[in-house]
Design an enzyme around this catalytic site. Structure first.
Site, PDB file in Angstrom:
ATOM      1  N   CYS A   1    -142.135 -56.604 119.832  1.00 15.68           N
ATOM      2  CA  CYS A   1    -141.256 -55.932 118.876  1.00 15.68           C
ATOM      3  C   CYS A   1    -140.261 -54.999 119.554  1.00 15.68           C
ATOM      4  CB  CYS A   1    -142.074 -55.184 117.826  1.00 15.68           C
ATOM      5  SG  CYS A   1    -143.234 -53.992 118.499  1.00 15.68           S
TER       6      CYS A   1
ATOM      7  N   HIS B   1    -144.822 -50.125 116.577  1.00 13.22           N
ATOM      8  CA  HIS B   1    -143.730 -51.028 116.211  1.00 13.22           C
ATOM      9  C   HIS B   1    -142.390 -50.385 116.561  1.00 13.22           C
ATOM     10  CE1 HIS B   1    -142.065 -54.509 114.399  1.00 13.22           C
ATOM     11  NE2 HIS B   1    -141.585 -53.925 113.313  1.00 13.22           N
TER      12      HIS B   1
ATOM     13  N   ASP C   1    -135.005 -55.083 110.799  1.00 11.69           N
ATOM     14  CA  ASP C   1    -136.172 -55.395 111.629  1.00 11.69           C
ATOM     15  C   ASP C   1    -136.122 -56.880 111.970  1.00 11.69           C
ATOM     16  OD1 ASP C   1    -138.613 -55.904 112.812  1.00 11.69           O
ATOM     17  OD2 ASP C   1    -139.765 -54.639 111.454  1.00 11.69           O
TER      18      ASP C   1
END
Length: 661
Positions: free
Chosen positions: A225, A267, A282
């Site tokens: 991520c 994250h 995202d």
């Protein structure tokens, strides 16, 4: 070590230190500001790992801004300027880095530079009041700015088909060929990453793994991520769009309902500056999903995480700095932990709200009630502890209502799925049920499927104007009659299901007798004993091949222990849809009796009742065939018809059993 909260982000595109001290305090530390940038960063913990593969993007030794291999040179003493932003925070910038950025951007003449502040600095400004959206969500839009996704159709197709390059410069240049505004530039980058970069599960689970280099990401087309977020930021900056990487906590892969968050962040995502405001994206979650059973990644584009409305983004993203929530008022970590988590599919499939608004629900007298409001009629289903049982789900025009009755005390997992416009049910909500009492009087049949009761869906399938609009029917004598309108060309099939007693697959339809009157269908039901039964309704278009389709069911309840109704007579294929049986309705006839018969049959020349002997029925002036027969000396009685008077071939349409003497 946890990231210091006074450093929002450290971009590898420029060496930049932000202090929250006032000008006087900043001047007292001026000597510290003139030190080597690497030393400054080390003192402030600016590049600390944040766990589960989330790390600040580190300056990659021997690589330039875009990950291209550069000649190693001795580190030069940086030239530094200081200024103050509109929040009175001290800004420090490396002028050598500024010069190098200008050289890079000169390679992309069609691309504008980063917007500067009033002092000429290219550092993106921190979010302020003009960026904040009201909380809770006002239901106005899933996006943080007005968008017509149809305007991106051509661009999306183009960007998704651009091939990966060895360097970011060339890749971004290709992507921007069809992008003419900052919004389109961001969209092209987003689409390319979401369709080309795979989530690296192994990397995400290795806490000590080094940060991904852009060249490695382009080569392997895999990352975690922080790699997604860092790559997105770099590509946006090359394209001349202000972008920041935001670390924080998330309710993603491995999240358990009601869990708390502490320690390192798990994250990272991005904030991008468009049309004078910050917006959230995202690309990790936009690219696909991880199968919880196999731990494998699957590309599955998710539009929800592009410019998501901050009041929805906060449901599964909690940033390290509350300002990056872009909310007014901002939410606390405790609120983030306790608030109901609506999955992205909840909103993608048109859901608006759910009640209760907490993820943990305690039953009341053994029952938990869940309601969902949607913007359009939607099909739902649920699973309690992995099974479709112990609940009553009824559809509404704009949502659904679910009543759940756990069969045991303790903790239970409730999942709710919605179908939307696709052919696939997707998980949209999860609740944890706490049950400290079980009502033994509310044991639902295991064959009670979803939904219960007629609804917009049954009307859509050709069943209209039901005599019983409620899903539960109570009968004191074990009998009931249910009728509804049926559209032209629709056939109805019904079956009765109970958990115990004589109801088997062979006899489950024998406790229902179906009557047709023009465009009306009547179902006469006789229960074999007291208890709860599922009455399932199926439909099929007569002119189409295939099986009957389940539409809904009723819950039939009877507490009279004296109930012991026999089955209806068995009907055969020649029993017409428009036929009507008035008597006898019991499929079991007494022995040695004279039994009256009365039926309405259409297009029939002759009717016979055959036992030990044969008795003809006669047609009266009301259109009914009437007569009687004796059950003496026989075990079965048949009703036979002759359709054509010129033929001698009779067809069986009904069969009765005779009680043993």
């Amino acid at each position: 070590m946890e990231l210091k909260k006074d450093i929002n982000a450290v971009s590898i595109d420029m060496l930049l230190i932000v202090h929250s001290e006032k000008r006087r305090a900043a001047q007292s530390t001026h000597s510290d500001q003139q030190a080597d940038p690497g030393t400054l960063l080390q003192r402030r913990g600016g590049f600390q790992g944040v766990g589960n593969g989330v790390r600040r993007w580190q300056k990659l030794e021997g690589n330039d801004l875009h990950g291209n291999l550069a000649e190693k040179q001795h580190l030069q003493q940086p030239q530094v300027i200081t200024s103050y932003d509109n929040q009175d925070s001290l800004l420090t910038k490396d002028l050598n880095e500024e010069t190098r950025l200008q050289k890079v951007y000169s390679k992309l003449p069609v691309t504008p530079r980063l917007q500067g502040d009033k002092n000429g600095n290219t550092r993106p400004r921190q979010p302020g009041g003009k960026d904040a959206h009201a909380y809770p969500w006002d239901r106005s839009s899933l996006k943080s700015m007005a968008l017509d996704l149809r305007q991106f159709e051509k661009l999306d197709t183009y960007a998704s088909q651009v091939m990966a390059k060895s360097g970011l410069d060339e890749l971004v240049s290709d992507l921007l060929q069809e992008a003419h505004t900052d919004l389109e530039r961001v969209r092209a980058i987003w689409i390319w990453i979401c369709h080309h970069i795979e989530y690296d599960i192994a990397a995400a689970q290795e806490k000590d793994r080094q940060a991904f280099k852009p060249t490695d990401i382009l080569r392997t087309q895999k990352t975690n991520c922080d790699g997604y977020a860092g790559l997105f930021e770099r590509m946006c900056r090359i394209a001349g769009v202000q972008c920041m990487t935001v670390p924080g906590y998330s309710k993603g892969f491995g999240y358990q309902t009601g869990q708390s968050f502490s320690g390192e962040f798990d994250h990272a995502w991005n904030a991008v500056f468009l049309e004078g405001r910050w917006h959230l994206v995202d690309s990790t979650w936009g690219s696909g999903l991880v199968d919880t059973t196999t731990s494998k990644f699957t590309f599955l584009y998710n539009e929800f995480y592009f410019l998501t409305h901050p009041a929805l983004f906060i449901e599964d993203h909690f940033p390290d700095n509350k300002n990056w929530q872009l909310l007014k008022p901002p939410q606390s970590l405790r609120q983030f932990e306790n608030n109901m988590y609506h999955k992205s599919e909840f909103y993608n499939k048109g859901m608006l709200s759910a009640h209760p608004e907490t993820s943990t629900v305690r039953t009341v007298n053994g029952k938990a009630t869940i309601t969902i409001e949607s913007c359009a009629p939607t099909l739902f289903m649920f699973m309690l502890n992995g099974k479709q049982e112990h609940g009553l789900l009824s559809l509404r025009k704009n949502g659904m209502k679910l009543e759940v009755y756990p069969a045991t005390m303790g903790t239970h997992k409730l999942q709710i799925f919605a179908k939307g416009n696709s052919d696939i049910y997707s998980s949209v909500l999860e609740y944890t049920l706490k049950c400290n009492y079980v009502d033994l009087g509310v044991q639902l049949p295991s064959e009670l499927h979803q939904p219960v009761g007629p609804s917009w869906f049954s009307e859509q399938m050709g069943i209209t104007k039901p005599s019983h609009p409620d899903p539960i029917i109570h009968t004191s004598d074990g009998r009931c009659s249910i009728s509804f309108g049926v559209e032209e060309g629709i056939s109805i099939l019904a079956s009765l299901h109970g958990d115990d007693g004589p109801v088997t697959e062979e006899t489950q339809r024998r406790y229902i007798f179906q009557l047709h009157r023009e465009k009306q269908v009547e179902l006469r039901v006789q229960l074999p004993h007291a208890g709860k039964f599922a009455l399932k309704i199926f439909v099929k278009k007569r002119q189409e091949a295939g099986n009957y389709v389940f539409v809904f069911n009723y819950l039939l309840c009877c507490t009279n222990t004296k109930v012991n109704w026999p089955v209806f007579p068995e009907s055969f294929g020649n029993w017409g849809q428009d036929n009507e049986l008035l008597e006898p309705l019991s499929g079991v006839l007494p022995a040695n009796r004279n039994i009256p018969f009365k039926l309405k049959l259409h297009g029939i020349a002759k009717v016979l009742v055959k036992g030990q002997d044969t008795w003809p029925l006669t047609l009266n002036h009301e259109g009914y065939w009437e007569g009687s027969c004796s059950t003496a000396g026989c075990q079965e009685v048949y009703v036979m018809v002759l359709e054509n008077a010129n033929h001698n071939f009779y067809s069986y349409i009904l069969k009765y059993k005779v009680n043993a003497q």
